[in-house]
Design a protein around this motif. Structure first.
Motif, short mmCIF file in Angstrom:
data_model
loop_
_atom_site.label_atom_id
_atom_site.label_comp_id
_atom_site.label_asym_id
_atom_site.label_seq_id
_atom_site.Cartn_x
_atom_site.Cartn_y
_atom_site.Cartn_z
N LEU A 53 50.06 29.66 43.58
CA LEU A 53 49.88 30.55 44.72
C LEU A 53 48.80 30.01 45.66
O LEU A 53 48.96 30.04 46.89
N ALA A 54 47.70 29.51 45.09
CA ALA A 54 46.63 28.96 45.92
C ALA A 54 47.13 27.77 46.74
O ALA A 54 46.80 27.63 47.92
N ARG A 55 47.95 26.95 46.11
CA ARG A 55 48.48 25.78 46.82
C ARG A 55 49.43 26.21 47.94
O ARG A 55 49.37 25.68 49.05
N ASP A 56 50.29 27.21 47.67
CA ASP A 56 51.25 27.67 48.68
C ASP A 56 50.56 28.33 49.87
O ASP A 56 51.02 28.22 51.02
N LEU A 57 49.44 29.03 49.59
CA LEU A 57 48.74 29.73 50.66
C LEU A 57 47.66 28.88 51.32
O LEU A 57 47.00 29.33 52.25
N GLY A 58 47.47 27.65 50.80
CA GLY A 58 46.46 26.76 51.38
C GLY A 58 45.05 27.21 51.13
O GLY A 58 44.17 27.07 51.98
N VAL A 59 44.81 27.82 49.95
CA VAL A 59 43.48 28.35 49.62
C VAL A 59 42.92 27.57 48.45
O VAL A 59 43.66 27.15 47.55
N ASP A 60 41.61 27.38 48.43
CA ASP A 60 40.95 26.72 47.32
C ASP A 60 41.07 27.57 46.05
O ASP A 60 41.07 28.80 46.11
N ASN A 61 41.18 26.90 44.89
CA ASN A 61 41.33 27.63 43.63
C ASN A 61 40.15 28.57 43.37
O ASN A 61 40.33 29.70 42.90
N ASN A 62 38.94 28.10 43.66
CA ASN A 62 37.76 28.95 43.43
C ASN A 62 37.79 30.19 44.32
O ASN A 62 37.39 31.28 43.91
N LYS A 63 38.26 30.03 45.57
CA LYS A 63 38.40 31.18 46.47
C LYS A 63 39.41 32.18 45.92
O LYS A 63 39.20 33.40 45.97
N MET A 64 40.51 31.64 45.37
CA MET A 64 41.53 32.52 44.79
C MET A 64 40.96 33.31 43.61
O MET A 64 41.23 34.51 43.45
N LEU A 65 40.15 32.66 42.79
CA LEU A 65 39.56 33.34 41.63
C LEU A 65 38.57 34.42 42.09
O LEU A 65 38.46 35.47 41.46
N GLU A 66 37.85 34.16 43.20
CA GLU A 66 36.93 35.17 43.73
C GLU A 66 37.69 36.42 44.18
O GLU A 66 37.25 37.55 43.95
N ILE A 67 38.84 36.22 44.82
CA ILE A 67 39.65 37.36 45.27
C ILE A 67 40.13 38.16 44.06
O ILE A 67 40.10 39.40 44.05
N LEU A 68 40.58 37.46 43.02
CA LEU A 68 41.06 38.14 41.81
C LEU A 68 39.94 38.92 41.15
O LEU A 68 40.15 40.02 40.63
N ASP A 69 38.73 38.34 41.13
CA ASP A 69 37.58 39.04 40.55
C ASP A 69 37.30 40.32 41.34
O ASP A 69 36.98 41.37 40.76
N GLY A 70 37.42 40.23 42.68
CA GLY A 70 37.19 41.41 43.50
C GLY A 70 38.22 42.49 43.26
O GLY A 70 37.91 43.68 43.37
N LEU A 71 39.45 42.09 42.93
CA LEU A 71 40.51 43.06 42.65
C LEU A 71 40.46 43.57 41.22
O LEU A 71 41.20 44.48 40.85
N GLY A 72 39.61 42.95 40.39
CA GLY A 72 39.52 43.37 38.99
C GLY A 72 40.67 42.88 38.14
O GLY A 72 40.97 43.47 37.09
N VAL A 73 41.32 41.78 38.57
CA VAL A 73 42.44 41.23 37.81
C VAL A 73 41.90 40.28 36.75
O VAL A 73 41.09 39.40 37.04
N SER A 74 42.32 40.46 35.50
CA SER A 74 41.86 39.60 34.42
C SER A 74 42.74 38.35 34.34
O SER A 74 43.95 38.40 34.57
N TYR A 75 42.11 37.23 34.01
CA TYR A 75 42.83 35.96 33.88
C TYR A 75 42.04 35.06 32.94
O TYR A 75 40.87 35.28 32.67
N LYS A 76 42.73 34.04 32.42
CA LYS A 76 42.07 33.06 31.54
C LYS A 76 41.60 31.84 32.31
O LYS A 76 40.50 31.35 32.13
N SER A 77 42.48 31.33 33.17
CA SER A 77 42.17 30.16 33.98
C SER A 77 43.09 30.14 35.18
O SER A 77 43.91 31.05 35.37
#
Length: 613
Positions: free
Chosen positions: A9-33
């Motif tokens: 998803l990060a690649r398709d949207l042209g977003v850095d992986n770390n930025k994507m993880l920050e958004i997920l953290d803000g939404l409270g979505v749990s993930y492993k990597s």
């Protein structure tokens, strides 16, 4: 509902992986990597957030489009321009006036971040599981074809070009070479690939490779090889991995598992992408302009060229003509060759190079540093020799303190063990008993367990991880014992399982802080004081209760006041030195204190270690 991987998803949207993880953290979505999957509704939320951020950024951007020269200016901007600019003559044309901006305060320059460097990858696993075949396939497909020229045919590492950038592979598969480098204090690999055959699953050397990678604390990626075979069973491999507390992402864990085929190339692109993703999360950086530092991967003596050493540059930049110091030797770089066999003049971080210029072959794992000139190199070597001699002298004279023996106080201690047994049943029984032996203060960490006699690889792992090797119904060969003696590693063999467990109890006890308590021994009354020219004043006493013992702690009370606390340094019956005196007997007590008086009461006690539950 379909799912999508985070990095995709990060690649398709042209977003850095770390930025994507920050958004997920803000939404409270749990993930492993970044290779974890998320639901479609979460994807839509992320897209909305990114669209809003893009809209806000566009709205806040200043409008720098110049107004047409013929367009009349509104009164407000014109008034602002007149107020901020110098007074103009009345005949000056108004439309030519420009709006001056207030001077912006220059931002404080931030400390520049170090540039990223390529990840260094090592491949480990059981024999015949396809480690070399996988390396060969990557080399053939990802390395530019170039005739090996100059002085070398084998560098010991190579660079692979991928869609995500450069990846460096150490071309010495096997955990022995990996840990040999670590044994000398260097950790050259950033990521470890554990290769497991899909038709064979976990084997003894696979478990050893995993143990070595865990001891080095480097990220692991499991490559399930030979998936093109009819008898391949990748799911069995994933299930077996859970027995080692390694849970694949598909099962809810955080272990990346990639099915590949070194013969057809299936899955190799995915493996390289996962390597790049892992490297991105590790945020590997190095300063190419900083002080040089590197590690010797391997060295050999060529009949024509002489000593050739393969060095992995870790930081700084290496140039032809530089002086290098390795251990207590040095050399000047006469020539450098890259992994393709071409001559190069300099090499930056994460670059493997073969160097010509050493007079003696350096050992694998030795750290390499640079010197300005030959004089500086000699001075550095002389300092190292002096430091080594001082350390050896201090080591022979120094007695081990309590903290050296027990480790830092107030921390949970870990006892590292390597287990070897004659059968799988014995091994499981021992591990079951050991699991019940752990306490809050001491943790038992079984680095490796296997069937059969201990090997030199076990000794190597024990030396780097400070572990004890325990054997049940198996013994080490003479060669392995010799290596263990050289490295100072204990190999203990047992025939009775309870003796092995008793040894573990002793190891646990050695990692616990001893607990002492004062235990009362007895009491004596001073009836006369004997003046002695050599021993000082001796208290002629009568033991009224318990017993008095030489070297026991003594407390002297006079009335209700304690006048002395010390040690009973001497105890006599008539003219004979005795160890202890019982109730009802007279004795002479030497307290190494000359102020004892008749009527004093001497109370003896001793410190006794309390057995901990």
């Amino acid at each position: 509902m379909s799912k999508v991987r985070i990095y995709t998803l990060a690649r398709d949207l042209g977003v850095d992986n770390n930025k994507m993880l920050e958004i997920l953290d803000g939404l409270g979505v749990s993930y492993k990597s970044v290779s974890s999957t998320i639901e479609e509704d979460t994807v839509e939320l992320i897209k909305q957030i990114l669209e809003e951020e893009a809209g806000n950024a566009a709205a806040s951007a200043p409008d720098t489009t110049p107004a047409p020269a013929s367009a009349p200016q509104s009164p407000a901007p014109l008034a602002q321009a007149e107020a901020q600019s110098a007074p103009a003559p009345a005949s000056q044309s108004a439309p030519t006036a420009t709006v001056e901006r207030e001077p912006e305060v220059a931002p404080t320059p931030a400390t520049p971040e170090l540039p990223h460097r390529a990840p260094v990858v090592t491949i480990m696993g059981h024999v015949d599981h396809g480690k070399t075949s996988l390396l060969d396939y990557i080399r053939k497909t990802k390395v530019a074809a170039k005739e090996a020229g100059g002085i070398t045919q084998h560098v010991g590492a190579f660079e692979a070009r991928t869609s995500k950038g450069k990846v460096v592979f150490i071309d010495t598969p096997g955990h022995e070479a990996f840990t040999t480098i670590r044994a000398r204090g260097a950790n050259v690999a950033d990521i470890a690939i554990i290769v497991i055959a899909a038709d064979d699953s976990l084997m003894p050397q696979t478990r050893e490779a995993i143990a070595h990678a865990q001891a080095a604390k480097v990220p692991m990626i499991v490559a399930i090889n030979k998936i093109d075979l009819p008898q391949a069973d990748p799911e069995r491999v994933k299930t077996d991995l859970t027995q080692l507390n390694l849970v694949p992402e598909e099962y809810g864990g955080d272990l990346i598992v990639v099915p590949v085929s070194a013969r057809t190339g299936e899955g190799v692109e995915d493996l390289l992408e996962y390597i790049s993703l892992t490297a991105e999360l590790e945020d590997l950086r190095a300063d190419p302009k900083g002080e040089f530092g590197g590690v010797v991967i391997e060295s050999r003596v060529d009949r024509q060229a002489g000593v050739l050493a393969t060095v992995m540059v870790q930081q700084g930049t290496l140039h032809v003509g530089d002086f290098l110091v390795v251990g207590e030797g040095y050399g000047k770089i006469k020539a450098m060759t890259d992994s393709n066999g071409g001559r190069i003049k300099d090499a930056g971080p994460s670059t493997p190079v073969q160097i010509l210029g050493f007079s003696e072959a350096p050992a694998s794992g030795e750290k390499v540093s640079s010197a300005k000139n030959e004089h500086a190199a000699r001075e550095l070597i002389a300092q190292r020799v002096s430091d080594r001699r001082d350390a050896e002298a201090a080591r022979t004279q120094r007695r081990r303190t309590l903290e050296e023996m027990m480790g830092p106080l107030g921390e949970t201690r870990t006892v590292n063990l390597i287990l070897r047994a004659d059968t799988q049943g014995s091994l499981e029984a021992i591990q079951g008993i050991l699991a019940k032996k752990e306490t809050e203060d001491v943790k038992l960490n079984v680095l490796l367990s296997g069937i059969g006699s201990p090997t030199e690889g076990d000794v190597l792992l024990a030396s780097t991880a400070d572990a004890t090797i325990l054997c049940f119904s198996v013994t080490a060969s003479g060669g392995v014992k010799k290596v263990a003696d050289t490295k100072g590693i204990e190999i203990k063999s047992f025939r009775i399982i309870y003796e092995l467990i008793d040894e573990v109890d002793r190891l646990i006890k050695g990692n616990l802080d001893p607990v002492f308590e004062e235990r009362y021994l007895g009491r004596a009354e001073v009836r006369m004081v004997i003046r002695h020219p050599k021993s000082g004043n001796i208290a002629g006493s009568y033991v009224t209760d318990g017993l008095l013992r030489r070297n026991a702690r003594a407390k002297v009370t006079r009335g209700r006041q304690v006048v002395y606390e010390g040690t009973i340094v001497g105890l006599k019956r008539f003219k004979d030195d005795v160890r202890e005196v019982q109730t009802g007997y007279e004795c002479g007590i030497n307290l190494d204190w000359n102020d004892v008086m008749e009527g004093d009461i001497i109370e003896a006690s001793e410190m006794v270690e309390v057995t901990q539950a």
